[in-house]
Design an enzyme around this catalytic site. Structure first.
Site, PDB file in Angstrom:
ATOM      1  NE  ARG A   1       6.559  -3.687   6.431  1.00  0.00           N
ATOM      2  CZ  ARG A   1       5.252  -3.479   6.401  1.00  0.00           C
ATOM      3  NH1 ARG A   1       4.664  -3.088   5.288  1.00  0.00           N
ATOM      4  NH2 ARG A   1       4.507  -3.694   7.473  1.00  0.00           N
TER       5      ARG A   1
ATOM      6  NE  ARG B   1       0.546  -4.980  11.183  1.00  0.00           N
ATOM      7  CZ  ARG B   1       1.876  -4.909  11.021  1.00  0.00           C
ATOM      8  NH1 ARG B   1       2.673  -5.082  12.052  1.00  0.00           N
ATOM      9  NH2 ARG B   1       2.380  -4.666   9.862  1.00  0.00           N
TER      10      ARG B   1
ATOM     11  NE  ARG C   1       5.432  -0.857  10.058  1.00  0.00           N
ATOM     12  CZ  ARG C   1       4.283  -0.775   9.363  1.00  0.00           C
ATOM     13  NH1 ARG C   1       4.276  -0.263   8.152  1.00  0.00           N
ATOM     14  NH2 ARG C   1       3.153  -1.203   9.892  1.00  0.00           N
TER      15      ARG C   1
ATOM     16  CE  LYS D   1      -2.303  -0.685   3.893  1.00  0.00           C
ATOM     17  NZ  LYS D   1      -1.870  -1.994   4.346  1.00  0.00           N
TER      18      LYS D   1
ATOM     19  NE  ARG E   1      -5.108  -0.916   8.838  1.00  0.00           N
ATOM     20  CZ  ARG E   1      -3.965  -0.348   8.425  1.00  0.00           C
ATOM     21  NH1 ARG E   1      -3.892   0.937   8.224  1.00  0.00           N
ATOM     22  NH2 ARG E   1      -2.916  -1.081   8.205  1.00  0.00           N
TER      23      ARG E   1
HETATM   24  P1  AMP Z   1       0.162   0.760   8.355  1.00  0.00           P
HETATM   25  O1  AMP Z   1       1.392   1.585   8.256  1.00  0.00           O
HETATM   26  O2  AMP Z   1      -0.927   1.218   7.430  1.00  0.00           O
HETATM   27  O3  AMP Z   1       0.436  -0.712   8.256  1.00  0.00           O
HETATM   28  O4  AMP Z   1      -0.413   0.989   9.853  1.00  0.00           O
HETATM   29  C1  AMP Z   1       0.321   0.621  10.979  1.00  0.00           C
HETATM   30  C2  AMP Z   1      -0.565   0.503  12.193  1.00  0.00           C
HETATM   31  O5  AMP Z   1      -1.173   1.776  12.462  1.00  0.00           O
HETATM   32  C3  AMP Z   1      -1.728  -0.459  12.059  1.00  0.00           C
HETATM   33  O6  AMP Z   1      -1.356  -1.805  12.300  1.00  0.00           O
HETATM   34  C4  AMP Z   1      -2.673   0.081  13.131  1.00  0.00           C
HETATM   35  O7  AMP Z   1      -2.228  -0.259  14.434  1.00  0.00           O
HETATM   36  C5  AMP Z   1      -2.491   1.595  12.970  1.00  0.00           C
HETATM   37  N1  AMP Z   1      -3.439   2.145  11.995  1.00  0.00           N
HETATM   38  C6  AMP Z   1      -3.134   2.741  10.805  1.00  0.00           C
HETATM   39  N2  AMP Z   1      -4.241   3.118  10.168  1.00  0.00           N
HETATM   40  C7  AMP Z   1      -5.287   2.742  10.955  1.00  0.00           C
HETATM   41  C8  AMP Z   1      -6.705   2.829  10.831  1.00  0.00           C
HETATM   42  N3  AMP Z   1      -7.279   3.374   9.761  1.00  0.00           N
HETATM   43  N4  AMP Z   1      -7.447   2.313  11.846  1.00  0.00           N
HETATM   44  C9  AMP Z   1      -6.887   1.772  12.937  1.00  0.00           C
HETATM   45  N5  AMP Z   1      -5.569   1.643  13.106  1.00  0.00           N
HETATM   46  C10 AMP Z   1      -4.758   2.128  12.132  1.00  0.00           C
END
Ligand code: AMP
Length: 215
Positions: A122, A165, A154, A9, A84
């Site tokens: 990653r 997740r 990360r 993404k 999400r």
């Molecule tokens: P990402 O970088 O998109 O993988 O997001 C990393 C983490 O941020 C996710 O695993 C969630 O803990 C949190 N997060 C990001 N976007 C959202 C969202 N829209 N709703 C809830 N948690 C989020």
């Protein structure tokens, strides 16, 4: 832009942002930046993130309201990793209103076995968020090719957090994909393969809907 962790993404949203000259909003990046700054909301979000949990809807929605100000809607945008959950999707609907409905929702489709492998290898730049893989590291000594920041794993890419997740993706985000499918604005795109191949597929999918010369 939706897709499991490791579907690409962030990488693809950044490429599309350049291509179409729109804003890139990644809620994950915004939470990571807030956590690095040490704001109370950022530190709270980090606890959820590191455990592989979703940040609560109220917090996410507040953040998104902060981003959607000024002439943001007119400029155009790619939302990466938001919404999400169904409550987030409904909130987004009401923020956008009938004047600026979402044009397209992209679901980057990748089998779980592949995302597990991608996430295990990653590495990300802690400064600009650029993504690398142990098999495709930056040119020199884990220093970001783009900004010179440190490239690290990360905190939430641990095996336990990754499994949680993926579980939450099926429980909370799958219904969001179905919701947009019913609205007729969903494009499922095969995200297996090299980044540039996936990018080509995305551009094709977008242009065939919105670029009159492609029809
Ligand atoms: P990402 O970088 O998109 O993988 O997001 C990393 C983490 O941020 C996710 O695993 C969630 O803990 C949190 N997060 C990001 N976007 C959202 C969202 N829209 N709703 C809830 N948690 C989020």
């Amino acid at each position: 832009m939706l897709g499991k962790q490791g579907a690409g993404k962030g990488t693809q949203a950044a490429l599309l942002t350049d291509r179409y000259g729109v804003e890139h909003v990644s809620t994950g990046d915004l939470f990571r930046a807030a956590a690095a700054e040490g704001t109370p909301a950022g530190l709270e979000a980090k606890e959820y993130m590191d455990a592989g949990e979703l940040v609560p809807d109220d917090t996410v929605i507040k953040l998104v309201h902060e981003v959607f100000t000024g002439n943001f809607l007119e400029r155009g945008f790619i939302l990466d990793g938001f919404p999400r959950t169904l409550p987030q999707a409904k909130e987004l609907d009401s923020v956008l209103g009938s004047e600026h409905p979402l044009d397209l929702v992209i679901d980057l489709e990748v089998p779980t076995a592949i995302v597990l492998d991608r996430i295990a290898g990653r590495r990300v730049c802690e400064n600009c968020g650029a993504t690398y893989h142990v098999n495709m590291p930056p040119k020199s000594n884990w220093t970001c090719d783009i900004c010179g920041g440190r490239v690290v794993q990360r905190d939430d890419d641990t095996e336990e957090a990754v499994h949680r997740r993926l579980e939450l993706y099926e429980q909370e985000t799958r219904p969001v994909i179905e919701f947009y499918g019913e609205l007729g604005i969903l494009a499922a795109v095969d995200a297996v393969g090299e980044g540039d191949e996936v990018f080509e597929r995305l551009v094709h999918e977008i242009d065939r809907r919105f670029d009159p010369t492609e029809r």
